[in-house]
Design an enzyme around this catalytic site. Structure first.
Site, mmCIF file in Angstrom:
data_model
loop_
_atom_site.group_PDB
_atom_site.id
_atom_site.type_symbol
_atom_site.label_atom_id
_atom_site.label_comp_id
_atom_site.label_asym_id
_atom_site.label_seq_id
_atom_site.Cartn_x
_atom_site.Cartn_y
_atom_site.Cartn_z
ATOM 1 N N ARG A 14 0.839 -1.218 0.000
ATOM 2 C CA ARG A 14 0.000 0.000 0.000
ATOM 3 C C ARG A 14 0.878 1.275 0.000
ATOM 4 N NH1 ARG A 14 -3.094 -3.771 -0.578
ATOM 5 N NH2 ARG A 14 -5.238 -3.895 0.192
ATOM 6 N N SER A 48 -10.814 -1.179 3.243
ATOM 7 C CA SER A 48 -10.049 -1.289 4.495
ATOM 8 C C SER A 48 -9.676 0.107 4.972
ATOM 9 C CB SER A 48 -8.752 -2.060 4.279
ATOM 10 O OG SER A 48 -9.009 -3.330 3.775
ATOM 11 N N GLU A 80 -5.103 3.401 6.109
ATOM 12 C CA GLU A 80 -4.765 3.208 4.701
ATOM 13 C C GLU A 80 -5.402 4.334 3.897
ATOM 14 O OE1 GLU A 80 -6.819 0.858 1.483
ATOM 15 O OE2 GLU A 80 -5.692 -0.713 2.496
#
Ligand code: EPU
Length: 348
Positions: free
Chosen positions: A174, A248, A344
């Site tokens: 990520r 998420s 995130e």
């Protein structure tokens, strides 16, 4: 007064625009200025005319990885560059270039329909193509770095285009250069993927294997893998069109083997995968669930009943309510396990 070149190119800078339709959390805040960019030429001109590196700007693709906590007192640029084309091919591979404003899942389906493999595990991820390299999107054992060839970005300070190769992007979990040293300096205009004409299937992820089996699939194809991924995602991730969310909310944290082993003594069910020398990636969803948040509703927001890592907007939540919940979750995970979980999602 608009600069002449912007009027000549038909770009319309609007004032005080609601961003509710442009973020998947469905947060209703306003942008002071809002402009839709339809071509790479428009994007270059916009950057050159305004020297955007000196201004407060927010670049929007699908708005699927974003939490807006208040009105945006700057310029929001909605990237709407469209087009998908093959730029090169040989017997084994095809280099497929997609403009940044294409919907990610449409690109995945386009490649599957043509028999080109590599993106099928990334089916149904919300958002647009231009945002995908920013955080090296990933799911079910695959990340875009695996098929990424290069991208074209426009430099905010000059309006010039630059090509970034895979090593230039410094991809990680990520992560990319666009979240680090190149943050706020470029707008991604197009991405080129190197796809396989003779697909190598990636079905290592347990849930994919189980779903293929349940579907009675004996001859696995990129289409059947994509169908399985769609089924898995639909079974546990809320559809942002129905329930506002940004996937998420937190990354899965990486912790030391020592801490993992210590925690494992007290919590034998702790879920983790080794990711490097002395590091274990731990399932944040599991940590959050153990702290009692899964399915809990707090005012207009909460942690989703089927996947604790996903925070949702039950209706009229504002960004601060969601951010307050996120911080409370972070705090309780830290207090119980001594582990920091980091968002995130891009919190603005
Ligand atoms: N788990 C729980 N409780 C929960 C959720 C998960 O115990 O509420 C446990 C599961 O039982 C499983 C483990 O955590 O053992 C992993 O769960 P899952 O397979 O659902 O994946 P994840 O680690 O929670 C990551 C990505 C997702 C991606 C899936 C599948 C991150 C931050 N998230 O989630 O990506 O779809 O793997 O590959 O890495 C996204 O980035 O928005 C996203 C949805």
């Amino acid at each position: 007064m608009l600069p002449f070149c912007l009027i000549a190119f038909g770009m319309n800078i609007q004032q005080q625009v609601s961003l509710k339709p442009y973020n998947t959390f469905g947060i209703d805040v306003k942008a002071k200025e809002f402009v839709v960019v339809n071509t790479i030429e428009e994007l270059c001109i916009l950057c050159a005319a305004f020297n955007l590196s000196d201004r407060k700007i927010l670049v929007l693709g699908g708005g699927s990885n974003l939490l807006l906590t208040g009105d945006f007192e700057g310029m929001v640029i909605k990237v709407n560059l469209k087009g998908i084309e093959v730029v090169k091919e040989n017997d084994e591979h095809v280099w497929l270039k997609s403009m940044a404003g294409e919907v990610w899942h449409d690109l995945v389906i386009h490649s599957i329909n043509n028999g080109w493999g590599g993106l099928e595990n990334l089916s149904l991820i919300p958002g647009c193509v231009g945002a995908a390299p920013m955080q090296n999107i990933g799911a079910y054992g695959v990340e875009i770095k695996d098929t990424f060839d290069s991208l074209e970005a426009v430099e905010l300070s000059t309006g010039n285009t630059t090509v970034f190769t895979k090593p230039d992007c410094k991809f990680g979990y990520r992560e990319s250069i666009f979240k680090q040293e190149a943050k706020g300096k470029y707008i991604i205009a197009s991405v080129t993927f190197k796809l396989n004409k003779k697909p190598e299937l990636n079905t290592q992820y347990g849930a994919i294997r189980d779903t293929l089996q349940k579907n009675g699939i004996t001859e696995v194809t990129i289409k059947s893998v994509s169908d399985a991924v769609i089924q898995i995602r639909q079974s546990k991730l809320p559809d942002p069109k129905v329930l506002g969310n940004a996937g998420s909310f937190f990354k899965n944290p990486e912790i030391s083997v020592e801490l993992f082993n210590q925690l494992k003594v007290e919590y034998p069910d702790l879920v983790g995968y080794p990711t490097g020398i002395n590091l274990v990636k731990v399932a944040a969803g599991w940590l959050i669930e153990q702290c009692g948040w899964k399915g809990k509703v707090v005012g207009n927001t909460g942690s989703h009943k089927d996947q604790a890592l996903v925070l949702v907007n039950y209706g009229n939540a504002n960004g601060n309510e969601i951010w307050t919940l996120a911080k409370a979750i972070q705090q309780s995970v830290f207090e119980k396990f001594g582990v920091h979980i980091q968002p995130e999602v891009n919190v603005i």
